[in-house]
Design an enzyme around this catalytic site. Sequence first.
Site, PDB file in Angstrom:
ATOM      1  N   CYS A  92       0.703  -1.220  -0.017  1.00  0.00           N
ATOM      2  CA  CYS A  92      -0.083  -0.140   0.063  1.00  0.00           C
ATOM      3  C   CYS A  92       0.973   1.306   0.077  1.00  0.00           C
ATOM      4  CB  CYS A  92      -1.005  -0.025   1.246  1.00  0.00           C
ATOM      5  SG  CYS A  92      -0.326  -0.319   2.847  1.00  0.00           S
ATOM      6  N   ASP A 267      -7.389   5.465  -1.658  1.00  0.00           N
ATOM      7  CA  ASP A 267      -7.065   4.262  -1.032  1.00  0.00           C
ATOM      8  C   ASP A 267      -6.736   3.366  -1.958  1.00  0.00           C
ATOM      9  OD1 ASP A 267      -6.972   2.054   0.745  1.00  0.00           O
ATOM     10  OD2 ASP A 267      -9.027   2.596   1.739  1.00  0.00           O
ATOM     11  N   HIS A 269      -6.059   0.034  -1.052  1.00  0.00           N
ATOM     12  CA  HIS A 269      -6.560  -1.186  -0.656  1.00  0.00           C
ATOM     13  C   HIS A 269      -7.758  -1.769  -1.429  1.00  0.00           C
ATOM     14  CE1 HIS A 269      -4.314   0.772   2.601  1.00  0.00           C
ATOM     15  NE2 HIS A 269      -3.764  -0.350   2.910  1.00  0.00           N
TER      16      HIS A 269
END
Length: 397
Positions: A92, A267, A269
Amino acid sequence: MLVSLYAQLTRGMDSVFEAYLGPDSMLAGAVGEPEDIPKRNTDVWLLGKRYNAIQELELIRRDIQSRLWCTYRHGFVPLGEVQLTTDKGWGCMLRCGQMVLAQALIELHLGRDWFWTPDCRDATYLKIVNRFEDTRKSFYSIHQIALTGESQNKAVGEWLGPNTVAQILKILVRFDDWSSLVVHVAMDSTVVLDEIYTRCQEVSASTWKPLLLIVPLRLGISDINPMYIPALKRCLELSSSCGMIGGRPNQALYFLGYVDDEVLYLDPHTTQRAGSVAQKTTAAEQELDESYHQKYAARLSFGAMDPSLAVCFLCKTRNSFDELLQQLRQEVLSLCTPALFEISQSRAVDWDTADDIEWPAMPDIDWPAASDSESFAMLGSGSDVDGKPNLREATAD
């Protein structure tokens, strides 16, 4: 045998996570209109641009969608000795590093007012997105970043912090002549001007190579100190802002703006399949290009941010760098004490090399006799085992 077992486990976990998260982990489970931007009459700051949350909502989303959204991928060419084919669970922060670098390249080569559309086949844009595809030959692929990390004593598959990712990007851009970019990482929370001028004006004093300035910071122990939040907000308002790489504890995020007391972020993820956009001539390539764009940002309270982060700025010219320095000194660093970071003309002496310095001779001094000096004490009289005064070491990376 072990590699095969790992590959089977990875594929199984991909299926489980995708079934749980849905196609978009940020918005999975959302019903109706997403709550990306609050529905109230307030300012929204996005990479140096100010919008109205109600009147310019679609323009805000269009701007966000024009940023490159780098996420977990699966199915790429095996990476490292353990033959990883996905970066789910460890990549990430690497993806956040990709996003800030991609933003710098988009603004440098396409401009801040450029907008992406699904039909975009701009040759410059394709050059940029191709650089972040997950192949060994792409300049800024997960492969290049992870393998360069090994040279920084970070194993492939190991979670990295903002500073390490910044150092890796600094190395990789040197091999990409087309990008025409210098990445400078300001260590010890200090922007050293001489170091920047040396890199950006290495050809001559009258030239300037565009600069991506990354300043890694630690703004607290376990939580961010609230005193720094106004300065972070002001950084995101500056026209040279490239956002921030950071996150919340154990979860990296790319911060690109804020609204009221919440920071806006993309994000990484979400796990998507790997592939090539190439020249975007087929339906599959067009679909993959669309996977690099997300029109809805998510929100997080500034107080919930991890205290370890890095603020990033792009300076295309020497004039824009001088303007940034003036803004930082007058509008950012004055907002809190101690300041968010420091600006120095040159780096302080590294006391590890003090023995190499030709110190001036000590003049002869008629020191008082022992009986006369019982009440005499030097300021900061602590000393080390060699009798030298204790001095705070200034470290330089």
